[in-house]
Write a protein that holds these residues in place. Structure first.
Motif, short mmCIF file in Angstrom:
data_model
loop_
_atom_site.label_atom_id
_atom_site.label_comp_id
_atom_site.label_asym_id
_atom_site.label_seq_id
_atom_site.Cartn_x
_atom_site.Cartn_y
_atom_site.Cartn_z
N SER A 16 -3.98 -22.77 -4.44
CA SER A 16 -3.81 -23.61 -5.65
C SER A 16 -2.75 -22.75 -6.60
N HIS A 17 -2.98 -21.66 -6.85
CA HIS A 17 -2.43 -20.73 -7.86
C HIS A 17 -1.07 -20.34 -7.23
N ALA A 18 0.21 -20.74 -7.79
CA ALA A 18 1.31 -20.19 -7.30
C ALA A 18 1.34 -20.41 -5.65
N PRO A 19 1.33 -21.37 -5.10
CA PRO A 19 1.16 -21.58 -3.58
C PRO A 19 2.42 -20.85 -2.97
N TYR A 20 3.56 -20.81 -3.52
CA TYR A 20 4.71 -20.40 -2.80
C TYR A 20 4.74 -18.76 -2.81
N ARG A 21 3.86 -18.07 -3.37
CA ARG A 21 3.75 -16.75 -3.32
C ARG A 21 2.81 -16.11 -2.31
N PHE A 22 3.24 -15.10 -1.54
CA PHE A 22 2.52 -14.70 -0.52
C PHE A 22 2.04 -13.09 -0.59
N CYS A 23 1.22 -12.46 -0.02
CA CYS A 23 0.85 -11.21 -0.24
C CYS A 23 1.86 -10.29 0.64
N LEU A 24 1.90 -9.11 -0.15
CA LEU A 24 2.85 -8.14 0.43
C LEU A 24 2.61 -6.74 -0.23
N GLY A 25 2.58 -5.85 0.76
CA GLY A 25 2.05 -4.26 0.31
C GLY A 25 2.98 -3.35 0.77
N MET A 26 2.84 -2.33 0.04
CA MET A 26 3.84 -1.20 0.72
C MET A 26 3.07 -0.18 1.44
N ARG A 27 3.75 -0.11 2.74
CA ARG A 27 3.18 0.56 4.01
C ARG A 27 3.11 2.13 3.43
N LYS A 28 1.98 2.76 4.05
CA LYS A 28 1.74 4.17 3.75
C LYS A 28 1.16 4.79 5.09
N GLY A 29 1.58 5.95 5.36
CA GLY A 29 0.90 6.82 6.43
C GLY A 29 1.19 6.56 7.89
N SER A 30 2.40 5.45 8.19
CA SER A 30 2.69 5.35 9.57
C SER A 30 4.22 4.96 9.59
N HIS A 31 4.58 4.48 10.61
CA HIS A 31 6.22 4.14 10.31
C HIS A 31 6.34 3.03 9.39
N ALA A 37 5.56 -4.63 3.50
CA ALA A 37 5.28 -5.47 4.66
C ALA A 37 4.18 -6.49 4.48
N LEU A 38 4.09 -7.41 5.42
CA LEU A 38 2.95 -8.50 5.21
C LEU A 38 1.71 -7.70 5.85
N PRO A 39 0.53 -8.46 5.33
CA PRO A 39 -0.78 -7.95 6.33
C PRO A 39 -0.60 -8.30 7.67
N GLY A 40 -0.80 -7.47 8.48
CA GLY A 40 -0.70 -7.65 9.96
C GLY A 40 -1.03 -6.58 10.81
N GLY A 41 -1.08 -6.69 12.26
CA GLY A 41 -1.10 -5.23 12.89
C GLY A 41 -0.71 -5.70 14.45
N HIS A 42 -1.39 -4.87 15.55
CA HIS A 42 -1.10 -5.15 16.65
C HIS A 42 -1.96 -6.39 17.31
N LEU A 43 -1.59 -7.18 18.23
CA LEU A 43 -2.37 -8.09 18.78
C LEU A 43 -3.10 -7.34 20.00
N GLU A 44 -4.26 -7.78 20.03
CA GLU A 44 -5.26 -6.88 20.86
C GLU A 44 -5.37 -7.71 22.25
N HIS A 45 -5.90 -7.09 23.22
CA HIS A 45 -5.82 -7.66 24.59
C HIS A 45 -6.88 -8.87 24.50
N GLY A 46 -6.31 -10.09 25.04
CA GLY A 46 -7.12 -11.51 25.20
C GLY A 46 -7.27 -12.14 23.90
N GLU A 47 -6.40 -11.52 22.79
CA GLU A 47 -6.77 -12.19 21.43
C GLU A 47 -5.38 -13.52 21.54
N SER A 48 -5.93 -14.55 20.58
CA SER A 48 -4.86 -15.66 20.30
C SER A 48 -3.97 -15.06 19.01
N PHE A 49 -2.90 -15.60 18.90
CA PHE A 49 -2.02 -15.20 17.58
C PHE A 49 -3.08 -15.64 16.25
#
Ligand code: 8DG
Ligand code: MG
Ligand code: MG
Length: 155
Positions: A16-31, A37-49
């Protein structure tokens, strides 16, 4: 040369609140450290998107989500490291609290991220033009998928 890896990035919206905004964070400690970047990570074995998107959002922000959907995919060879990633971009909506209020994103992995904020896609474009501060897959998204990016501006 290592085989390409699969990363999942999630455009996480609030219902509801400002639905066109999405979550973004500054990366730290890796490439990509120092880039947003957006929240996210590696797809694990057998996992769906969808499972991967919901799991990474929960691990990184503490938020539960619904309506997890495929958005688009990009191909990135990182300029700095040469790592090759296929990124699956997903969209998801945060669940409301039991009292109907919007939950806030928590910084669950402070060693990996500086903090979460809610941005519009227009702001993302400005950030990239001003100081090249976006994680490369997001830059590649703008370059490789201009049509689907426009749909994010209209939300
Ligand atoms: P994990 O290794 O525990 O599964 O995940 P993580 O610690 O959260 O990894 P991450 O670095 O956030 O994400 C894994 C890789 O996914 C990252 O090194 C590069 C790739 N990736 C993309 N696009 C995106 C994106 O938009 N967001 C995130 N977070 N990662 C992405 O290719
Ligand atoms: Mg993670
Ligand atoms: Mg991550």
């Amino acid at each position: 040369m290592a085989a390409p890896l699969v990363g999942v990035g999630v455009f996480l919206f609030r219902p509801s609140h400002a639905p066109y905004r999405f979550c973004l964070g500054m990366r730290k400690g890796s490439h990509g450290a120092g880039t947003y970047a957006l929240p996210g990570g590696h797809l694990e074995h057998g996992e769906s998107f969808e499972q991967c998107a919901a799991r990474e959002v929960k691990e990184e922000t503490g938020l539960d989500v619904h309506d997890v959907r495929f958005f688009t995919a990009t191909n990135s060879v990182f300029k700095d490291t040469g790592k090759h990633y296929v990124t699956i971009f997903m969209t998801a909506i945060t669940n409301l609290e039991e009292d109907g209020s919007e939950p806030e994103a928590q910084l669950m992995e402070p060693d990996k991220c500086e903090g979460w904020k809610w941005q519009t896609f227009g702001e993302l474009r400005k950030m990239e033009r001003a100081d090249s501060s976006l994680f490369q897959p997001l830059v590649d998204l703008m370059e490789q998928r201009p049509d689907v990016c426009r749909t994010l501006e209209k939300r």
